[in-house]
Structure formats: structure tokens, C-alpha cells
Design a protein around this motif. Sequence first.
Motif, mmCIF file in Angstrom:
data_model
loop_
_atom_site.group_PDB
_atom_site.id
_atom_site.type_symbol
_atom_site.label_atom_id
_atom_site.label_comp_id
_atom_site.label_asym_id
_atom_site.label_seq_id
_atom_site.Cartn_x
_atom_site.Cartn_y
_atom_site.Cartn_z
ATOM 1 N N LEU A 1 89.341 -75.308 -20.052
ATOM 2 C CA LEU A 1 90.457 -75.992 -19.749
ATOM 3 C C LEU A 1 90.740 -74.933 -18.286
ATOM 4 O O LEU A 1 91.035 -73.882 -18.318
ATOM 5 N N VAL B 1 97.781 -72.772 -17.563
ATOM 6 C CA VAL B 1 97.544 -73.900 -18.633
ATOM 7 C C VAL B 1 98.519 -73.931 -19.571
ATOM 8 O O VAL B 1 98.932 -72.842 -20.076
ATOM 9 N N ILE C 1 90.320 -70.550 -21.219
ATOM 10 C CA ILE C 1 91.639 -71.421 -20.865
ATOM 11 C C ILE C 1 91.985 -70.610 -19.727
ATOM 12 O O ILE C 1 92.153 -69.167 -19.381
ATOM 13 N N LEU D 1 99.675 -75.368 -23.080
ATOM 14 C CA LEU D 1 99.308 -75.930 -24.634
ATOM 15 C C LEU D 1 100.579 -75.901 -25.290
ATOM 16 O O LEU D 1 101.380 -74.908 -25.533
ATOM 17 N N VAL E 1 92.306 -72.338 -31.355
ATOM 18 C CA VAL E 1 91.474 -72.054 -30.119
ATOM 19 C C VAL E 1 90.000 -71.586 -30.701
ATOM 20 O O VAL E 1 90.146 -70.391 -31.345
ATOM 21 N N VAL F 1 91.655 -76.760 -30.112
ATOM 22 C CA VAL F 1 90.591 -76.485 -29.044
ATOM 23 C C VAL F 1 89.452 -75.954 -29.465
ATOM 24 O O VAL F 1 89.116 -74.938 -29.884
#
Length: 84
Positions: A26, A12, A8, A14, A2, A20
Motif C-alpha cells: 500500500l 495510509v 504499508i 486503513l 495485515v 490485507v
Amino acid sequence: MVGRDAIIGRDVVLSGGLTVGRDCWLRPGSTVKQSVLLPGAYVGDGAYLEDCIVGCGYDVRPGERIKGGVLIRWPATRISSSDL
């Protein structure tokens, strides 16, 4: 991985091998699996991405479901390896 200054949201998901990039956003409830988000990409609330490459500054709309795609803005934005 990330990137720096990525945001984030809550709830969320992942999973899998993913990247990312810096300054990505996000939004809450989005899911990103096995994908690469280049710098500045935006994933809307509740969106679902799997096996995707999302280009610089591209906006994935809220609730959008995409599996196996390359998403870019036109005209495309150039990046260098130092931007990742």
C-alpha cells in the motif's frame, strides 16, 4: 488483519473491517476502507478503495478511486487458504 510481509506506506488510511494479505503493498497516501486485499495486491499512491475485493497481484493505479468493486487479473491466479 495485515498479512506477513505486507508493506504499508506513510499516511495510509486503513479503516473498517479489512484484510490485507501477505506481500501486499500500500503506497503512501492511499486509503482502504472495508475491503479485502488478497496476497500480492498493490495499491498505488493516493488511491482510494472502499468496499472492494482486490485479487492476487492486482495493481490499483495511483490516484484511482474505486467504490464497491471486485478487481482481478485475467487469467486469475489461484490461491489456497494457507496463502492468506
